[in-house]
Design a protein around this motif. Sequence first.
Motif, PDB file in Angstrom:
ATOM      1  N   GLU A 263       0.838  -1.201   0.000  1.00 11.83           N
ATOM      2  CA  GLU A 263       0.000   0.000   0.000  1.00 11.83           C
ATOM      3  C   GLU A 263       0.873   1.251   0.000  1.00 11.83           C
ATOM      4  O   GLU A 263       0.569   2.237  -0.668  1.00 11.83           O
ATOM      5  N   GLY A 264       1.986   1.202   0.746  1.00 16.33           N
ATOM      6  CA  GLY A 264       2.913   2.323   0.746  1.00 16.33           C
ATOM      7  C   GLY A 264       3.508   2.563  -0.626  1.00 16.33           C
ATOM      8  O   GLY A 264       3.676   3.714  -1.054  1.00 16.33           O
ATOM      9  N   LEU A 265       3.835   1.472  -1.343  1.00 19.91           N
ATOM     10  CA  LEU A 265       4.361   1.591  -2.704  1.00 19.91           C
ATOM     11  C   LEU A 265       3.336   2.249  -3.607  1.00 19.91           C
ATOM     12  O   LEU A 265       3.657   3.140  -4.400  1.00 19.91           O
ATOM     13  N   VAL A 266       2.080   1.822  -3.495  1.00 25.13           N
ATOM     14  CA  VAL A 266       1.008   2.389  -4.325  1.00 25.13           C
ATOM     15  C   VAL A 266       0.834   3.873  -4.033  1.00 25.13           C
ATOM     16  O   VAL A 266       0.746   4.700  -4.957  1.00 25.13           O
ATOM     17  N   ASN A 267       0.803   4.243  -2.759  1.00 25.53           N
ATOM     18  CA  ASN A 267       0.614   5.642  -2.395  1.00 25.53           C
ATOM     19  C   ASN A 267       1.772   6.506  -2.872  1.00 25.53           C
ATOM     20  O   ASN A 267       1.580   7.649  -3.302  1.00 25.53           O
ATOM     21  N   SER A 268       2.978   5.949  -2.808  1.00 20.81           N
ATOM     22  CA  SER A 268       4.149   6.681  -3.285  1.00 20.81           C
ATOM     23  C   SER A 268       4.120   6.836  -4.802  1.00 20.81           C
ATOM     24  O   SER A 268       4.393   7.918  -5.336  1.00 20.81           O
ATOM     25  N   PHE A 269       3.757   5.745  -5.493  1.00 22.61           N
ATOM     26  CA  PHE A 269       3.721   5.794  -6.961  1.00 22.61           C
ATOM     27  C   PHE A 269       2.613   6.723  -7.447  1.00 22.61           C
ATOM     28  O   PHE A 269       2.717   7.305  -8.529  1.00 22.61           O
ATOM     29  N   ALA A 270       1.543   6.846  -6.654  1.00 23.31           N
ATOM     30  CA  ALA A 270       0.440   7.734  -7.037  1.00 23.31           C
ATOM     31  C   ALA A 270       0.910   9.181  -7.182  1.00 23.31           C
ATOM     32  O   ALA A 270       0.296   9.978  -7.915  1.00 23.31           O
ATOM     33  N   LYS A 271       1.998   9.525  -6.502  1.00 20.93           N
ATOM     34  CA  LYS A 271       2.515  10.896  -6.550  1.00 20.93           C
ATOM     35  C   LYS A 271       3.585  11.071  -7.629  1.00 20.93           C
ATOM     36  O   LYS A 271       4.052  12.188  -7.855  1.00 20.93           O
ATOM     37  N   ALA A 272       3.987   9.968  -8.260  1.00 21.99           N
ATOM     38  CA  ALA A 272       5.035  10.031  -9.281  1.00 21.99           C
ATOM     39  C   ALA A 272       4.517  10.676 -10.565  1.00 21.99           C
ATOM     40  O   ALA A 272       3.314  10.729 -10.819  1.00 21.99           O
ATOM     41  N   LYS A 273       5.437  11.145 -11.378  1.00 11.69           N
ATOM     42  CA  LYS A 273       5.067  11.821 -12.625  1.00 11.69           C
ATOM     43  C   LYS A 273       4.791  10.836 -13.753  1.00 11.69           C
ATOM     44  O   LYS A 273       4.171  11.193 -14.754  1.00 11.69           O
ATOM     45  N   ILE A 274       5.253   9.598 -13.621  1.00 15.63           N
ATOM     46  CA  ILE A 274       5.027   8.602 -14.663  1.00 15.63           C
ATOM     47  C   ILE A 274       3.784   7.785 -14.334  1.00 15.63           C
ATOM     48  O   ILE A 274       3.379   7.677 -13.182  1.00 15.63           O
ATOM     49  N   ASN A 275       3.171   7.206 -15.370  1.00 16.72           N
ATOM     50  CA  ASN A 275       1.938   6.441 -15.170  1.00 16.72           C
ATOM     51  C   ASN A 275       2.180   4.935 -15.080  1.00 16.72           C
ATOM     52  O   ASN A 275       1.378   4.218 -14.482  1.00 16.72           O
TER      53      ASN A 275
END
Length: 345
Positions: A263-275
């Motif tokens: 879940e932490g990975l998902v939340n962090s990736f949600a803020k990334a600039k890439i999709n």
Amino acid sequence: MLGERRLAILESIIDYYIKNGEPLGSKTLCEMLPYSVSSATVRNEMAFLTGLGLLEQRHTSGGRVPTKAGYRYYVDNLVDNKPVSDYEKQLIDEALSVNASDPERLLGDAATLLSELTGCASFYATVKDPLDCVQGVELIPAGNSKAMLVMLSVGGKIKSSVCKVKVPLDSEFLKTFYSVTNEYFVGVPLSDISLSVVQSAVPALGDKVFDMLPIMLSLYSLCSEAADGVIEIKGETKLISQTELGHDVYRLLVLLAGKEKLEGLVNSFAKAKINTALFIGDENPVYELKNTATVISKFTYNDVQTAALGIIGSLRIDYKAILPRVDYIMKTVSNLLKEGGVRYE
């Protein structure tokens, strides 16, 4: 840039290892190459590629296997993806169209499909949105003293439950129900709906309080469920058959069962600039995933809602077959989410 012969040798070794799980020696490799070359020359080229960190030799007299860096080079420079056939596309489209209007169910269907088509574990997640509000509530008679309670959020979350009702759902009962829910629930952020909100609505229920209070409590429960982000895992037991993972598979299963780090990975990736990202080996930000290949994609829908889909497999996944199918599923889900879902008028 590697020359043509070195590229062919590297690709052959990785293809062979992905398919068979065994190191490839120079003699066998010579027989596989489309042109004549001596074993000595092949050994020299293999040594060169090993020096670059793309291959490794686990035993002195054994053949070579790819390193994590070798897999990355392979994916970036050598993978000639196997195209998704029109038949496969049709099957994927049909499977994902069933719940296309319900984002969470669509994501669940996509995760199941990803696991089935890749042989990997898969996951889907919705990121908690503190601004998501109740958009509409419906109470639908279902016979036998039962009713279906349905709640839809602005973010497209649909939650439902079956409630027992001891009185007929006549026009007067429904009028009171919609009056109270419109005043105390509709337009309120999901995270703000608590038992105190239900308590404040009690006086408005009038003489129907005892018949309607259980329904109000069920509505509170649905809102509480919808307020949190969701993360679900599919096909995690498929990892057991991926022998490349070795004893790491147990650590992975613990990670997936706990969900917190994922879940932490998902939340962090949600803020990334890439999709979309493919993490190979040590590129993975989560320690337990350091010996895996992990693909994750994020989606934005209904303007502010964020969700993610992904797969987790060993480094030996069939990149040429898997990546294009994952890509097609991700793009299909993205398009369906952008088209929007059910709306209460």
